[in-house]
Structures are given as C-alpha cells and as structure tokens.
Design a protein around this motif. Sequence first.
Motif, short mmCIF file in Angstrom:
data_model
loop_
_atom_site.label_atom_id
_atom_site.label_comp_id
_atom_site.label_asym_id
_atom_site.label_seq_id
_atom_site.Cartn_x
_atom_site.Cartn_y
_atom_site.Cartn_z
N PRO A 53 0.93 -1.21 0.01
CA PRO A 53 0.08 0.04 -0.13
C PRO A 53 0.76 1.22 0.13
O PRO A 53 1.83 1.26 0.69
CB PRO A 53 -0.81 -0.14 1.22
CG PRO A 53 -0.96 -1.49 1.46
CD PRO A 53 0.48 -2.26 0.89
N PRO A 80 -6.24 4.89 -3.76
CA PRO A 80 -5.79 5.58 -2.26
C PRO A 80 -5.28 7.12 -2.30
O PRO A 80 -5.13 7.49 -1.20
CB PRO A 80 -4.53 4.75 -2.02
CG PRO A 80 -4.24 4.45 -3.23
CD PRO A 80 -5.23 4.03 -4.12
N TRP A 128 -9.64 -0.43 -6.44
CA TRP A 128 -8.70 -0.78 -5.00
C TRP A 128 -9.45 -1.03 -3.82
O TRP A 128 -10.60 -0.47 -3.72
CB TRP A 128 -8.04 0.71 -4.95
CG TRP A 128 -6.78 0.89 -5.77
CD1 TRP A 128 -5.55 0.83 -5.15
CD2 TRP A 128 -6.91 1.80 -6.81
NE1 TRP A 128 -4.78 1.42 -6.28
CE2 TRP A 128 -5.51 1.98 -7.20
CE3 TRP A 128 -7.84 2.36 -7.76
CZ2 TRP A 128 -5.14 2.65 -8.46
CZ3 TRP A 128 -7.68 2.99 -8.83
CH2 TRP A 128 -5.94 2.90 -9.21
N GLN A 129 -9.36 -2.16 -3.39
CA GLN A 129 -10.20 -2.63 -2.39
C GLN A 129 -9.38 -3.63 -1.53
O GLN A 129 -8.86 -4.60 -1.64
CB GLN A 129 -11.43 -3.63 -2.76
CG GLN A 129 -12.56 -3.60 -1.79
CD GLN A 129 -13.08 -2.42 -1.33
OE1 GLN A 129 -13.61 -1.71 -1.83
NE2 GLN A 129 -13.09 -2.39 0.04
N ALA A 130 -9.05 -3.22 -0.22
CA ALA A 130 -8.12 -3.70 1.02
C ALA A 130 -8.91 -5.11 1.39
O ALA A 130 -8.16 -6.33 1.33
CB ALA A 130 -7.76 -3.05 1.86
N THR A 131 -10.19 -5.20 1.66
CA THR A 131 -10.94 -6.37 2.32
C THR A 131 -12.24 -6.47 1.39
O THR A 131 -12.95 -5.35 1.18
CB THR A 131 -11.32 -5.92 3.64
OG1 THR A 131 -12.07 -5.00 3.65
CG2 THR A 131 -9.98 -5.80 4.57
N ARG A 155 -5.05 -4.86 -4.70
CA ARG A 155 -5.19 -5.42 -3.27
C ARG A 155 -3.64 -5.19 -2.74
O ARG A 155 -2.72 -5.31 -3.54
CB ARG A 155 -5.96 -6.64 -3.18
CG ARG A 155 -7.24 -6.85 -4.08
CD ARG A 155 -7.87 -8.02 -3.57
NE ARG A 155 -8.24 -8.31 -2.36
CZ ARG A 155 -8.56 -9.55 -1.89
NH1 ARG A 155 -8.38 -10.72 -2.65
NH2 ARG A 155 -9.02 -9.52 -0.68
N PRO A 156 -3.82 -5.23 -1.21
CA PRO A 156 -2.64 -5.31 -0.28
C PRO A 156 -1.92 -6.39 -0.74
O PRO A 156 -2.47 -7.66 -1.02
CB PRO A 156 -3.01 -4.86 1.01
CG PRO A 156 -4.30 -4.58 0.68
CD PRO A 156 -5.00 -5.03 -0.48
N THR A 159 -2.51 -9.96 1.17
CA THR A 159 -4.01 -10.67 0.83
C THR A 159 -3.31 -12.01 0.13
O THR A 159 -4.25 -12.63 -0.44
CB THR A 159 -4.77 -9.89 -0.09
OG1 THR A 159 -4.46 -9.42 -1.22
CG2 THR A 159 -5.56 -8.92 0.98
#
Length: 233
Positions: A53, A80, A128-131, A155-156, A159
């Motif tokens: 990130p 972000p 963009w989506q972390a979870t 994603r990060p 994951t």
Amino acid sequence: MSTLEHLHPALWRATQLAHGDLATTDTGYAVLRTELPGGGWPLGRMTEILSEPGSAAEMRLLLPALSQIHSGPIALLNPPHIPQIAAFTAQQIPAQRLLWLPTQTHQDSLWAAEQIIRHGSCAALLFWQATIRPEALRRLHLLAQQTQMAFFMLRPENTASNPSPALLRVQVHSVSYGLQVRILKRRGAQSLASLPLYLPQHPYLAGLSHDRTQGLPQDVVRSNRAMHGIVQP
C-alpha cells in the motif's frame, strides 16, 4: 495424429502456459509477454494486482497497458490517492478518458464496481479494495466474463494467501531498477522466479528515495514521477 492439447483450444498441459482464444491486451513489458497466457492481461476476466500500500507500484505496472487501450473511459474506483493526471498524459492517455470515483463505504465501492461492469460503460476498471468477501469477488469475476473489459482488482500484498477466483494474480514491488513482479497464479505451469522490469530513471532522481527529492526542482520531480506512473497524494 493430434496431440492432446490440440483436441480443444481450451485444453492445456500443466507444464505449459494456457492457450486458446481468450482476448488480451499487451502489458507493455516484453518479459511479461512471454510469461502470461495469451501474452498479456486478460480481457473479460478479473486480474488481481497485489502491492505494498502506498507504493504506487501497481500504477507503474499498468500504465503501459492502459495506454494501449485507445477508446472508452478508464475508471479509477476508490484509489488511495488523488490520481496524478500527468502520469496518464505522459502515457498518451487524455484526462477526459479518466473517471475518478472515490467512495465513502465498502458497499458503495462494490455497488459502483458492479454497475460499471454490468453496463460495460468503461474500457478498463481499476478497483482498489483492501478487504472484500470471497463471494463478492466471485460475483465481480462472473460479471466481468460478460464483457471485454480490462478489469484489475488492486489489493494489498498481505492478501496473497487468500483464495481468489481471479484468472491471473500478480504481486509487484518497487525496486531500485524499476519493478519486480511475481506471478502467483496463472493458467499453466507455476512461475517460481521473480521477473525484473527495468524502467528508465531520470538522472536527477536515480537512486534517490521519495523523501530525498526535497531539494530538487519540482518540474524534475513531477516529470520523473509522471514517467514512472506514480500516483501522488
């Protein structure tokens, strides 16, 4: 006599890269071209790009491919940072083609992604989506198969061990010479080695980290970051 892999275009051996009629768009990197089924990023499927990130490595990786998609809007969903327009115009992507879509909640992001894919209104979607729940990922992947869109889930990197329906999963890191890419999932033989992607460095910034650019002329800093596809806060 036909070999096994020639019986049907969708058949491939585990030791080979998959072939067939899946549409792709060129990545812009020769080393990736030889390592991806079809020679590029798949269209009408979900591709996951995993990165640290805040590094903007995902944008440096994808900008050359986006520059080769010559028609239709490019949606930037929930990035972000505020997109650095100069990075896109440096790659001959007009600002008018960019749709910057910041969202307030997780549900807003998923709803927007589904609407963009369902309506086929964009040539490319970067989300963009972390979870995100596995069932939501599957739904987006199934929807994407009804399109010819370039669809990237960003994603990060933490994951990487999570299951995903994505046809292709790639992990990317920023390094001193450019980018280092590892293919986590593809149709075909497992890729074990990391791939180096060498990017040009501006002589004023070669070897300097982000926090050591303070004393340099701002036009030089902006030029270099645009060249590398860096998204600035």
